[in-house]
Design an enzyme around this catalytic site. Sequence first.
Site, PDB file in Angstrom:
ATOM      1  N   HIS A  41       0.849  -1.191   0.000  1.00 44.13           N
ATOM      2  CA  HIS A  41       0.000   0.000   0.000  1.00 44.13           C
ATOM      3  C   HIS A  41       0.884   1.240   0.000  1.00 44.13           C
ATOM      4  O   HIS A  41       2.049   1.190   0.414  1.00 44.13           O
ATOM      5  CB  HIS A  41      -0.900   0.010   1.232  1.00 44.13           C
ATOM      6  N   GLU A  43       1.014   3.907   1.855  1.00 42.14           N
ATOM      7  CA  GLU A  43       1.552   4.301   3.158  1.00 42.14           C
ATOM      8  C   GLU A  43       2.712   3.406   3.567  1.00 42.14           C
ATOM      9  O   GLU A  43       3.739   3.882   4.051  1.00 42.14           O
ATOM     10  CB  GLU A  43       0.454   4.243   4.235  1.00 42.14           C
ATOM     11  N   CYS A  60      -6.007   2.270   5.678  1.00 38.31           N
ATOM     12  CA  CYS A  60      -6.715   1.050   6.045  1.00 38.31           C
ATOM     13  C   CYS A  60      -6.153   0.560   7.386  1.00 38.31           C
ATOM     14  O   CYS A  60      -5.146   1.106   7.876  1.00 38.31           O
ATOM     15  CB  CYS A  60      -6.521  -0.008   4.960  1.00 38.31           C
ATOM     16  N   CYS A  86      -2.376  -0.121   7.261  1.00 33.87           N
ATOM     17  CA  CYS A  86      -1.555   1.083   7.147  1.00 33.87           C
ATOM     18  C   CYS A  86      -1.605   1.919   8.418  1.00 33.87           C
ATOM     19  O   CYS A  86      -0.602   2.515   8.804  1.00 33.87           O
ATOM     20  CB  CYS A  86      -1.995   1.895   5.930  1.00 33.87           C
TER      21      CYS A  86
END
Length: 155
Positions: free
Chosen positions: A52, A54, A82, A85
């Site tokens: 992801h 992040e 999410c 993250c």
Amino acid sequence: MTDEHWLQSAVDLATANVAVGGGPFGALVVRDGAVVATGVNRVTLDLDPTAHAEVTAIRAACRELGVFALTGCTLYTSCEPCPMCAASSLWARLDRVVFCANRDDAADGGFDDRAFYELLTTAPQGWPTAVHELRLHSAGSPFQAWRDNPVRVDY
């Protein structure tokens, strides 16, 4: 530079990433008014469900600074982190996380993380992936080795 400036940079990263086949998420780590590292969603490009934006930004910032704790840094991200993250941000010990779009915007775009937010409020026995404890006699051995290691780096 303002939060709005850095968030616009994250949004620009996310938008550009879509054009090269990545997911619509971008993030940057900033310290003392300068970008330390950026990251974009590379889940499908790298075949890595943890890639992801992040997480990729946090990994790059840690490598750049030669640390595993990003104290003094802010993570700017194009969308609400999410659960994975958000937890990564906590483990990285960032001072702040600032996001632009929220989970509802993500859901409208086809990325509905609400199920994960809700799932984490339930016991693992109810999760779609089987998660269970199988306690071995040696379960505490790694932790004893850790405690006994005089050169360990606590985190």
